[in-house]
Each structure stands twice: as structure tokens, then as C-alpha cells.
Enzyme design. Structure first.
Site, PDB file in Angstrom:
ATOM      1  N   GLU A 110      27.734 -14.844   5.299  1.00  0.00           N
ATOM      2  CA  GLU A 110      28.834 -15.350   6.137  1.00  0.00           C
ATOM      3  C   GLU A 110      28.613 -16.774   6.629  1.00  0.00           C
ATOM      4  OE1 GLU A 110      29.759 -12.568   9.247  1.00  0.00           O
ATOM      5  OE2 GLU A 110      30.431 -11.055   7.825  1.00  0.00           O
TER       6      GLU A 110
ATOM      7  N   GLU B 117      29.525  -5.634   3.371  1.00  0.00           N
ATOM      8  CA  GLU B 117      29.685  -5.092   4.729  1.00  0.00           C
ATOM      9  C   GLU B 117      31.109  -4.591   4.915  1.00  0.00           C
ATOM     10  OE1 GLU B 117      28.631  -7.592   8.103  1.00  0.00           O
ATOM     11  OE2 GLU B 117      26.876  -8.345   7.032  1.00  0.00           O
TER      12      GLU B 117
HETATM   13  C1  BGP Z   1      29.191  -9.592  10.492  1.00  0.00           C
HETATM   14  C2  BGP Z   1      27.723  -9.879  10.427  1.00  0.00           C
HETATM   15  C3  BGP Z   1      26.855  -8.740  10.814  1.00  0.00           C
HETATM   16  C4  BGP Z   1      27.412  -7.840  11.899  1.00  0.00           C
HETATM   17  C5  BGP Z   1      28.893  -7.560  11.718  1.00  0.00           C
HETATM   18  C6  BGP Z   1      29.536  -6.856  12.887  1.00  0.00           C
HETATM   19  O1  BGP Z   1      29.859 -10.759  10.839  1.00  0.00           O
HETATM   20  O2  BGP Z   1      27.350 -10.295   9.144  1.00  0.00           O
HETATM   21  O3  BGP Z   1      25.596  -9.233  11.084  1.00  0.00           O
HETATM   22  O4  BGP Z   1      27.005  -8.158  13.142  1.00  0.00           O
HETATM   23  O5  BGP Z   1      29.614  -8.711  11.457  1.00  0.00           O
HETATM   24  O6  BGP Z   1      29.876  -7.787  13.863  1.00  0.00           O
HETATM   25  P1  BGP Z   1      29.665  -7.568  15.386  1.00  0.00           P
HETATM   26  O7  BGP Z   1      28.229  -7.220  15.546  1.00  0.00           O
HETATM   27  O8  BGP Z   1      30.027  -8.852  16.030  1.00  0.00           O
HETATM   28  O9  BGP Z   1      30.579  -6.464  15.791  1.00  0.00           O
END
Ligand code: BGP
Length: 478
Positions: free
Chosen positions: A170, A378
Site C-alpha cells: 500500500e 488483504e
Molecule cells: C491496510 C493495511 C493493514 C491493515 C489494514 C486494516 O491498509 O495494509 O496493515 O492495518 O489496512 O486497516 P486498519 O488497521 O486501519 O483497520
């Protein structure tokens, strides 16, 4: 287009789950690891939810065998994790920390012993603090050589064992949060500096992919991009244009560069007008073109719906990091677009819109535009979970979310999209960068909260058993 009959998932489809070093490992100063920018950033008061840190996180560093055993019990086909650069190279470059390499080697061997394919992310936001101090991290071109050197070290050590590699996780998120919103390290808010850092990240990404090919590492490599497909709020032409602006500005601006080595024309023209365009030096475009990925890694959580935003319209807004529904502020880029609530979609408690069809749309857009396979690296639901008196977690809302998204993948496959796999976020509960420990994503509940590390005991949620069945059926039960 409704398919009467869905195509099956490919036999070698990777049903997986994901994590990132800083969010799970803990042991932040153990095993010879040097500090990363996150180790320092979390200590600045007010930066994270209730001042949470990843110092201990869910202690995966010490509990990785227990976690892998749970993965094996679930039947997981792939586990995506990231390597902490500063565990391998405590100073970012120079001396190598063998103990750090050994930790990841043990983890990889443990996975392979259980027939789980390791998917390695080289960079999930934790640049060594030493490089930040030495030359400003991503703001210097020196980072291109240092990242390539680090990547080469890891390629050489793990080649043959790891078949799928993710370069940068990301880039759009760590760059915009780091250099515009100031909510991630280094906490800067300066568009000129942001676009320069971003250009260097593009070059580092391409350079690592080029090195991967030159070394003859077997397997496939690509970045993971946080893509939220954009919709227009309605068919009013100026709103449709706003959605096009958002798609070009938020998505094509990164993915076009990965795939084609060129920035989208309209966005680059706009950046030049603002005086924010990065310097493209001789040789840059050639390097970018040599670093085209084998697949697009997609981190999908939600779509965005857009409307016209006048030149004096709304700008940056605050995110909801508290889990109090409805606290996300309106935001946009004046003159280009703003975000609007989609009346057809439900939201999570953190105001993330739930849109499985948006995943099918996103997969279709990527496949049509870039003609490469997609690996969902993800996707998941961050929610409050409750451990019952019987030590159970009834997360039917998560099962519903994942089932609908998996079905959208199957629909996209039926549409002709080539898919490598699906890694949910996340396997165990873990630290959410800005939202502490209360926003949970895992199949496995970890007993800790912001105030108390407790015993970090693992409990299987209902979703754990659902995914186990889904993997066993290769998705035929959706
Ligand atoms: C993505 C990231 C992850 C994770 C996920 C969930 O942007 O790659 O590392 O954290 O989002 O986001 P959040 O933890 O802000 O809910």
C-alpha cells in the site's frame, strides 16, 4: 451480467490470510533488531489510539509456532507476512543481523513443514529509523539502492522456498498518510515532498523487481495496492467526472506506474499546475518500465463514492479511529472530487462501507486495464468482538462479510479474471496502526486490549471454523 453457473475456484487457488511485522511480532528491540520509524512514531503523544504500540503486539515473534499450528489446523494454503527491514539490517544498510534472518527462516520452514505457502511482503511501512535519520528515508534517492540491497539479501536467502513476493504494501497509504495527512511517520504534511517520496518509492519498487528477475529468483512478484474503486454518486456528468478524477488520482496514479511506467496524463498535468510534480530524471521511466510486476496485489476493503467538489470545496478530513460510527469527516480534493456516502451500502463501526460487488468491479477493472493476474493480499472486517463466558467468539458478521467477498471473487473468476489467491486480513487479531487493539480482524482472537497485555491467549472464533470448511471445499460451499 448474472452468471447462472459459477466457475469453480482454480485447484491451486491460495486460500490464505495475512499480517504485517509491526502489527504482530512485538519483540521490537529483541534479537538484534534496530528501530523502525514506527517504533519511534508511536511514542509521540496523541499519534495512536490510546497511545498503543507494537512493542509486544500479539507476540508472534515468540509464539509463531503456536500460530502456525493454528493455521495448519485451519488448512490454510498460504500465509502472507512481512519482513521487518530493521530486523535484517538494523541500520538499514551495512551490517546484517543473522538472528533476524534466522527468525524468518524458522517461520518459513515451519510454514512449509505444514504445507502452508509463505507469501513474503518486503515492506509493510517500517523503514529503518537509521535511514530516516541519515537521509530522510523515502525522500532521498539513496533509498532506491538501499531497498534493492535489502530485497536482494532476502531474495538470495529465501529463494526456492518463497514463490510469491510482495514488494511494497500500500504505497498509496504509507505515502499519503506519511507526507500529507501526517498520521503515519514521518508525520509530514507537504504535497511537494509527498510526490517526491512517492516517486522514489515507485523507483525502489521497480528496482527490486528488476533485481528479482536478474537474480533468476523463481516465482512471482508484485506490489500490494490499496484499491477502492470509485463510483459516481449519480449520473450527473459533473459527478461522473469527479469519480473519474478520483479513480485517476487515487488508483491509476499508482497502478499505471507499476504496470506501464508512466503517470496518468491528467493527474500529472494537475500536479504540474500546482507545482507538486516529482522530478523525473533521465533513466527513471526506463527503470519503471523494467520493473513491471507479474501480478497486481490487491488490498480491498471498500469502494468510494464521489461527487463534484468546487475549487473552494472540501479538503482533508479526519478519519474515524475510535469506532464511533459516523465520526468520519467529509473529505476531498478541491476542484477534483469529494467523497459522498453511498446510500446503498452499510457501514462498519469505523465507517468503512461494506461492498462485495465493489470487489468484483475492482477485479474486473484491474484485469481489463492491466491484463495481469490478481492476488488479493488483504480483505477483511474490522469489528468489536466479544469473548463469551464459554470462551467463544460468535462473529457471524465477519463470516457474512468474508463469504460475500469470496463469492464476489468467484463471480470475477467466472467473468474471466485470473486470480492467484485470497488472503484475508488477518489471521490472528493484531494491532491496528491507528485504531489500537479493539478493532479486530482475525480468525483467532488474541486476549489483550489497549490497557492490558493479559496473557495473549489465542481463541478460535466462529469464522475460523467457517474458513476451514470453505478451504476444504475449495469455495464450493459459498
Ligand atoms: C491496510 C493495511 C493493514 C491493515 C489494514 C486494516 O491498509 O495494509 O496493515 O492495518 O489496512 O486497516 P486498519 O488497521 O486501519 O483497520
Amino acid at each position: 451480467m448474472e452468471h447462472k453457473r459459477l466457475s469453480p475456484f482454480p485447484a491451486d487457488f491460495l486460500w490464505g490470510s495475512a499480517s504485517a511485522a509491526y502489527q504482530v511480532e512485538g519483540a521490537w528491540d529483541q534479537g538484534g533488531k534496530g528501530p523502525s520509524v514506527w517504533d519511534n512514531f508511536v511514542r509521540i503523544p496523541g499519534k495512536t489510539f490510546k497511545e498503543t504500540t507494537g512493542d509486544v503486539a500479539v507476540d508472534h515473534y515468540h509464539k509463531y509456532k503456536e500460530d502456525v499450528a493454528l493455521m495448519a489446523e485451519q488448512g490454510l494454503k498460504a500465509y502472507r507476512f512481512s519482513i521487518a527491514w530493521s530486523r535484517i539490517l538494523p541500520e538499514g544498510s551495512g551490517a546484517v543481523n543473522e538472528e533476524g534472518l534466522r527468525f524468518y527462516e524458522n517461520l518459513i520452514d515451519e510454514l512449509l513443514a505444514h504445507q502452508i505457502e509463505p507469501v513474503v511482503t518486503l515492506y509493510h511501512w517500517d523503514i529503518p529509523q537509521a535511514l530516516q535519520d541519515q537521509y530522510g528515508g523515502w525522500e532521498s534517492r539513496q533509498v532506491i539502492a538501499d531497498f534493492t540491497n535489502y530485497a536482494t539479501l532476502v531474495f538470495n536467502r529465501f529463494k526456492g522456498k518463497v514463490k510469491h513476493w510482495v514488494t511494497l504494501n500500500e504505497q498509496n497509504v504509507f505515502i499519503s498518510h506519511g507526507y500529507m495527512l501526517a498520521t503515519h511517520p514521518p508525520g509530514v504534511s507537504d504535497p511537494k515532498r509527498m510526490y517526491a517520496a512517492n516517486h522514489h518509492a515507485n523507483l525502489a519498487n521497480a528496482s527490486a523487481i528488476k533485481a528479482f528477475r536478474e537474480l533468476g529468483v523463481p516465482g512471482k512478484i508484485g506490489p500490494s495496492f490499496a484499491y477502492g474503486p470509485n463510483y459516481a454518486i449519480d449520473s450527473k456528468p459533473e459527478n461522473v467526472l469527479a469519480a473519474l478524477n478520483a479513480e485517476e488520482y487515487n488508483a491509476n496514479f499508482w497502478m499505471d506506474v507499476y504496470m506501464w511506467g508512466e503517470y496518468p496524463k491528467a493527474v500529472f498535468t494537475w500536479l504540474e499546475e500546482q507545482g507538486w510534480a516529482p522530478d523525473i530524471l533521465p533513466g527513471d521511466t526506463e527503470l519503471l518500465k523494467q520493473g513491471a510486476p507479474d501480478f497486481m496485489g490487491l488490498n480491498y476493503y471498500q469502494t468510494a463514492t464521489n461527487a463534484f467538489n468546487p475549487i473552494d470545496g472540501v479538503g482533508l478530513g479526519k478519519m474515524n479511529t475510535t469506532g464511533e460510527k459516523g465520526t468520519t469527516e467529509e473529505q476531498g480534493i478541491p476542484g477534483l472530487f469529494k467523497n459522498a456516502a453511498n446510500p446503498y451500502l452499510e457501514k462498519t463501526n469505523w465507517d468503512w462501507e461494506i461492498d462485495p460487488t465493489g470487489l468484483r468491479i475492482g477485479l474486473r477493472r484491474i484485469a481489463s486495464r492491466y491484463r495481469v493476474p490478481v492476488f488479493i493480499t488483504e480483505n477483511g472486517l474490522g469489528e468489536y468482538d466479544k469473548l463469551t463466558a464459554e470462551s467463544e467468539i460468535h462473529d457471524d458478521y465477519r463470516i457474512d462479510y468474508l463469504r460475500r467477498h469470496a463469492l464476489a471473487i468467484q463471480e470475477a473468476i467466472s467473468d474471466g479474471v485470473e486470480m492467484i489467491g485470497y488472503c484475508t486480513w488477518s489471521f490472528t487479531d493484531l494491532l491496528s496502526w491507528l485504531n489500537g487493539y479493539q478493532k479486530r480482524y482475525g480468525f483467532v482472537f488474541v486476549d489483550r486490549d489497549e490497557a492490558d497485555e493479559k496473557d495473549l491467549k489465542r481463541y478460535k472464533k466462529d469464522s475460523f471454523y467457517w474458513y476451514k470448511k470453505t478451504i476444504a471445499a475449495n469455495g464450493a460451499n459459498l
